[in-house]
Design a protein around this motif. Sequence first.
Motif, mmCIF file in Angstrom:
data_model
loop_
_atom_site.group_PDB
_atom_site.id
_atom_site.type_symbol
_atom_site.label_atom_id
_atom_site.label_comp_id
_atom_site.label_asym_id
_atom_site.label_seq_id
_atom_site.Cartn_x
_atom_site.Cartn_y
_atom_site.Cartn_z
ATOM 1 N N ALA A 79 0.834 -1.205 0.000
ATOM 2 C CA ALA A 79 0.000 0.000 0.000
ATOM 3 C C ALA A 79 0.871 1.258 0.000
ATOM 4 C CB ALA A 79 -0.942 -0.011 1.204
ATOM 5 N N LEU A 80 1.945 1.242 0.784
ATOM 6 C CA LEU A 80 2.847 2.391 0.811
ATOM 7 C C LEU A 80 3.504 2.597 -0.554
ATOM 8 C CD1 LEU A 80 4.480 1.806 4.304
ATOM 9 C CD2 LEU A 80 2.979 3.712 3.657
ATOM 10 N N HIS A 81 3.898 1.501 -1.190
ATOM 11 C CA HIS A 81 4.496 1.586 -2.524
ATOM 12 C C HIS A 81 3.496 2.175 -3.527
ATOM 13 C CE1 HIS A 81 6.751 0.542 -6.110
ATOM 14 N NE2 HIS A 81 5.690 -0.120 -6.555
ATOM 15 N N LEU A 82 2.267 1.686 -3.492
ATOM 16 C CA LEU A 82 1.248 2.181 -4.429
ATOM 17 C C LEU A 82 0.912 3.646 -4.146
ATOM 18 C CD1 LEU A 82 -1.041 -0.978 -4.526
ATOM 19 C CD2 LEU A 82 0.424 -0.138 -6.375
ATOM 20 N N ARG A 83 0.963 4.031 -2.866
ATOM 21 C CA ARG A 83 0.690 5.436 -2.524
ATOM 22 C C ARG A 83 1.753 6.352 -3.111
ATOM 23 N NH1 ARG A 83 -0.024 7.537 3.618
ATOM 24 N NH2 ARG A 83 2.197 7.031 3.704
ATOM 25 N N THR A 84 2.996 5.899 -3.158
ATOM 26 C CA THR A 84 4.055 6.728 -3.753
ATOM 27 C C THR A 84 3.821 6.936 -5.248
ATOM 28 O OG1 THR A 84 5.515 4.853 -4.213
ATOM 29 C CG2 THR A 84 5.782 5.979 -2.075
ATOM 30 N N GLN A 85 3.042 6.048 -5.854
ATOM 31 C CA GLN A 85 2.705 6.185 -7.274
ATOM 32 C C GLN A 85 1.454 7.053 -7.477
ATOM 33 O OE1 GLN A 85 2.289 2.187 -8.743
ATOM 34 N NE2 GLN A 85 4.476 1.763 -8.594
ATOM 35 N N LYS A 86 0.993 7.690 -6.402
ATOM 36 C CA LYS A 86 -0.159 8.602 -6.435
ATOM 37 C C LYS A 86 -1.457 7.889 -6.817
ATOM 38 C CE LYS A 86 2.436 12.245 -5.752
ATOM 39 N NZ LYS A 86 2.721 12.623 -4.421
ATOM 40 N N PRO B 153 -11.575 0.390 0.740
ATOM 41 C CA PRO B 153 -10.775 1.620 0.745
ATOM 42 C C PRO B 153 -10.658 2.231 2.144
ATOM 43 C CG PRO B 153 -12.231 1.598 -1.149
ATOM 44 C CD PRO B 153 -12.606 0.420 -0.294
ATOM 45 N N ALA B 154 -11.709 2.095 2.957
ATOM 46 C CA ALA B 154 -11.661 2.629 4.324
ATOM 47 C C ALA B 154 -10.613 1.891 5.153
ATOM 48 C CB ALA B 154 -13.029 2.514 4.987
ATOM 49 N N THR B 155 -10.500 0.577 4.965
ATOM 50 C CA THR B 155 -9.486 -0.198 5.680
ATOM 51 C C THR B 155 -8.089 0.239 5.260
ATOM 52 O OG1 THR B 155 -10.948 -2.090 5.947
ATOM 53 C CG2 THR B 155 -8.580 -2.535 6.059
ATOM 54 N N VAL B 156 -7.900 0.450 3.967
ATOM 55 C CA VAL B 156 -6.608 0.910 3.463
ATOM 56 C C VAL B 156 -6.280 2.283 4.039
ATOM 57 C CG1 VAL B 156 -5.311 1.570 1.397
ATOM 58 C CG2 VAL B 156 -6.754 -0.476 1.364
ATOM 59 N N SER C 11 -5.139 6.130 -6.078
ATOM 60 C CA SER C 11 -6.256 6.427 -5.173
ATOM 61 C C SER C 11 -6.424 5.291 -4.171
ATOM 62 C CB SER C 11 -7.551 6.588 -5.968
ATOM 63 O OG SER C 11 -7.961 5.341 -6.505
ATOM 64 N N LEU C 12 -7.118 5.567 -3.072
ATOM 65 C CA LEU C 12 -7.390 4.530 -2.072
ATOM 66 C C LEU C 12 -8.166 3.377 -2.700
ATOM 67 C CD1 LEU C 12 -8.333 6.674 1.041
ATOM 68 C CD2 LEU C 12 -6.288 5.292 0.736
ATOM 69 N N ARG C 13 -9.103 3.697 -3.548
ATOM 70 C CA ARG C 13 -9.897 2.665 -4.210
ATOM 71 C C ARG C 13 -9.010 1.776 -5.083
ATOM 72 N NH1 ARG C 13 -15.407 4.642 -6.321
ATOM 73 N NH2 ARG C 13 -15.569 4.713 -4.080
ATOM 74 N N ASP C 14 -8.097 2.380 -5.804
ATOM 75 C CA ASP C 14 -7.191 1.624 -6.670
ATOM 76 C C ASP C 14 -6.231 0.773 -5.836
ATOM 77 O OD1 ASP C 14 -6.065 0.788 -9.123
ATOM 78 O OD2 ASP C 14 -4.489 2.313 -8.966
ATOM 79 N N ILE C 15 -5.721 1.349 -4.745
ATOM 80 C CA ILE C 15 -4.825 0.591 -3.869
ATOM 81 C C ILE C 15 -5.562 -0.621 -3.297
ATOM 82 C CG2 ILE C 15 -3.525 0.648 -1.701
ATOM 83 C CD1 ILE C 15 -2.920 3.614 -2.308
#
Length: 140
Positions: A91-98, A122-125, A100-104
């Motif tokens: 999740a942290l890696h995907l967040r660095t790629q900008k 998405p709320a859990t993420v 969305s929570l839904r996509d992550i």
Amino acid sequence: MEDEVADRRGIELAMLAEELKASDVGPEFLTGELKGSHDPSCFVFTVRAAMSGMERKYIRDRALEGHESARTRGTTIGGAAVTDDAMLAMALHLRTQKRSLRDIAARLVITTGKKKGQHPSPATVMRMLRDHDERRAATP
């Protein structure tokens, strides 16, 4: 705040009762101690509405006390945790790629428990990432 909401509900219910009475409409209870038709502005109806608001507040207070008690004992509130360190790292890696929570959430998979093979919400993420950020901020 909760008391203000309960008071407002009581006032709104009393106003509704007056509007119903003006239109010759009254409640009819199908079950319970008040079974039958009643004048909406009668004392029993008003007291019952007030008791309902007090009961909601009591239930809410008891639930919050239970949550606080669980926190002090270190018990998890709610169901079993579906996140783990590997999921957090992804999740942290995907967040660095900008992303969305839904996509992550759609790219993560729960690996254990009853929800194994499903995606976290998405709320859990969001909670997982927020908790990670708070832990990092608290560490000097």
